[in-house]
Scaffold this active site. Structure first.
Site, mmCIF file in Angstrom:
data_model
loop_
_atom_site.group_PDB
_atom_site.id
_atom_site.type_symbol
_atom_site.label_atom_id
_atom_site.label_comp_id
_atom_site.label_asym_id
_atom_site.label_seq_id
_atom_site.Cartn_x
_atom_site.Cartn_y
_atom_site.Cartn_z
ATOM 1 N N HIS A 125 -5.734 2.748 1.264
ATOM 2 C CA HIS A 125 -5.090 4.064 1.582
ATOM 3 C C HIS A 125 -5.902 4.840 2.790
ATOM 4 O O HIS A 125 -5.306 4.987 4.016
ATOM 5 C CB HIS A 125 -4.745 5.144 0.692
ATOM 6 N N ASP A 179 0.955 -1.256 0.166
ATOM 7 C CA ASP A 179 -0.086 -0.100 -0.049
ATOM 8 C C ASP A 179 0.958 1.023 0.143
ATOM 9 O O ASP A 179 1.552 1.496 1.230
ATOM 10 C CB ASP A 179 -0.823 0.015 1.241
ATOM 11 N N HIS A 180 1.269 1.665 -1.303
ATOM 12 C CA HIS A 180 2.328 2.742 -1.287
ATOM 13 C C HIS A 180 2.346 4.096 -0.230
ATOM 14 O O HIS A 180 3.027 4.611 0.097
ATOM 15 C CB HIS A 180 2.750 3.215 -2.673
#
Ligand code: NAD
Length: 491
Positions: free
Chosen positions: A240, A177-178
């Site tokens: 996010h 999950d950047h």
């Protein structure tokens, strides 16, 4: 962590957009820092029949700046291309042999990092072939990095998880999950748990509400094919936004280890107050952007975008009111919103502290703590201070901190940080299955509520979403703190 790592990195989707825009620059960053140095090789796989030389040119083009062309060329010499059809078992045998040859050449100690950077429909196929064709080594680490989307709902996420855990153990799986690789997202823990004054105030006695905004100014761009199957709730909230909710609500981990952080996050997700479908419909708003003229240019509505169905019911905007049952924050509304074609790009979190009873200075308005995640990175604490002059009136005054642009640019980019962590075996900033399972279960109720309703509210492109997103807060007597059309400090 900055020590050199050794590994053969096998990249599925080596010709793709993500690889070229994010992964090669991230690996080059690791190379410049010496984390990737002599003992690594990358095997890029994709369908096209490329030569190593052509692949290396692509890598150089993806990473080289004005001053580091020679370094980029030296870096690219560690890259090898293999044309590969993920459904063809034979190709995995060739891949295994190439990995063994490169392992010997670069002394990679049997370490393998498998990176799935292609359409999620292939993730399970690749994982099962890695097992059936025995690619995993016995003398080094074997780690899987897997991109989002991880499933489409709880059932599909579980099916995908079952298929990859048939080959990899949880300790070997690094689900990206950047947002968790972003500096200021990580800084939330430091702010919350590194400051006794903040710790003392982080509870329902002092906090009125928490707001999370992930606003994009762009529309769906060329991603309609994917976006039509996802929408804002799946694309942004399930991952996010939910990870930010966990960072903002979880209790303090006992130590800064992956196990301790995942434990408190799992507790935070387990404590999300579960809505019935009726409650979900009342507490979550969806909408789609419509045509507008922005700064003199005509912007199409979502349904007019190429690749989007004329009667699409895909949400391009979501606002929601989330509650937690964690004792410290029970009853504190966490308002979240995200969308495309909003007024301005910004990711920010605002914690609003309760206003005080009127005292000797008159009204004591609410104080706000804002954490800017992107594009600027920093913190603003808005306190009440005495207005200048012969008056005792209180006015909001900002204590502002922004990371210096140069320093922020020099810090590793999210993917660089995350690939480095995966090479070092640090799972702290990755998604654990327990977290994904809990968030999908939460999201599934909202999806089920929406599925019963074929009305799709709209908002004009360039605005901050539909009126219903404002009503959601006004029902509680609150308002969105960040309103980009209102004059505020730099965000
Ligand atoms: P892409 O379509 O640009 O690239 C897909 C890659 O898969 C290409 O290299 C293609 O050759 C390869 N491929 C396709 N079918 C194949 C087959 N049968 N056998 C072997 N190779 C095959 O996709 P992308 O945008 O790079 O996205 C990759 C993954 O990363 C997806 O899971 C996506 O959701 C995720 N992701 C992408 C971005 C982004 O910015 N592009 C951001 C976040 C997540």
């Amino acid at each position: 962590m900055s020590e050199e790592t050794s590994a053969v990195i096998i990249l599925f989707g080596g010709s793709g957009d993500l690889a070229q825009r994010k992964l090669y620059p991230a690996m080059f960053g690791l190379y410049k820092r010496g984390i990737l140095a002599a003992h690594f090789a990358v095997i890029g796989t994709a369908r096209r029949p490329w030569s190593n030389a052509h692949y290396r040119d692509i890598v150089v083009a993806a990473v080289a700046g004005d001053n580091d062309h020679d370094q980029a060329v030296a870096f690219s010499e560690h890259f090898y291309y293999q044309s590969h059809d993920v459904t063809d078992a034979e190709h995995y045998i060739t891949l295994k042999e190439l990995a063994a040859t490169l392992d010997a050449k670069y002394q990679a100690a049997g370490n393998r990092l498998y990176y799935m950077a292609m359409a999620p429909a292939f993730f399970a196929t690749i994982a099962s072939h890695l097992k059936s064709e025995a690619l995993l080594t016995t003398d080094g680490f074997n780690r899987l990095v897997i991109e989002k989307p991880f499933g489409h709902d709880y059932a599909s996420a579980k099916e995908l998880n079952d298929s990859i855990t048939a080959t990899f153990k949880e300790a070997q799986i690094f689900r990206i999950d950047h947002y968790l690789g972003k500096e200021m997202a990580q800084a939330i823990m430091g702010l919350r748990f590194g400051n006794p004054i903040i710790k003392a105030l982080w509870n329902k006695d002092f906090i009125q509400d928490i707001q999370i905004t992930l606003a994009e100014a762009v529309g769906v761009e060329e991603r309609a094919g994917y976006y039509e199957t996802a929408g804002a709730l799946r694309d942004m909230v399930q991952n996010h936004v939910m990870q930010l909710v966990a960072c903002l609500t979880m209790e303090e981990p006992t130590e800064l280890s992956a196990a301790a952080v995942h434990k408190v996050k799992a507790e935070a997700f387990a404590a999300l107050h579960r809505y019935t479908e009726e409650e979900a419909a009342a507490n979550f708003v969806r909408a789609q952007y419509t045509q507008a003229t922005i700064a003199g240019s005509d912007v199409p509505g979502y349904r007019e975008e190429p690749g989007v169905a004329a009667d699409s019911l895909t949400d391009t905007f979501v606002a929601g009111r989330i509650l937690t049952d964690l004792p410290d924050l029970a009853g504190v509304p966490i308002y979240v919103r995200t969308g495309k074609r909003l007024t301005r790009k910004s990711t920010q979190v605002t914690v609003t502290f309760k206003p005080g009873a009127a005292g000797m200075f008159g009204a004591q308005p609410a104080a706000h703590l804002t954490i800017y995640i992107e594009p600027t990175q920093g913190i603003t604490l808005e306190l009440n201070g005495k207005q200048l002059g012969a008056t005792n009136a209180l006015v909001p005054q900002n204590l502002d901190f922004r990371h210096d642009k140069k320093a922020a640019q020099a810090a590793p980019e999210a993917y660089e940080r995350l690939i480095g962590d995966a090479l070092h075996g640090d799972q702290t900033n990755f998604n654990h299955w327990v977290e994904l399972a809990a968030t999908w279960r939460y999201i599934d109720v909202i999806l089920a509520a929406w599925a019963k309703d074929d009305q799709m509210p709209t908002y004009a492109a360039g605005t901050m979403g539909p009126k219903a997103a404002f009503d959601l807060l006004q029902r509680d007597g609150h308002d969105w703190f960040w309103q980009p059309t209102r004059i505020q400090m730099a965000d």
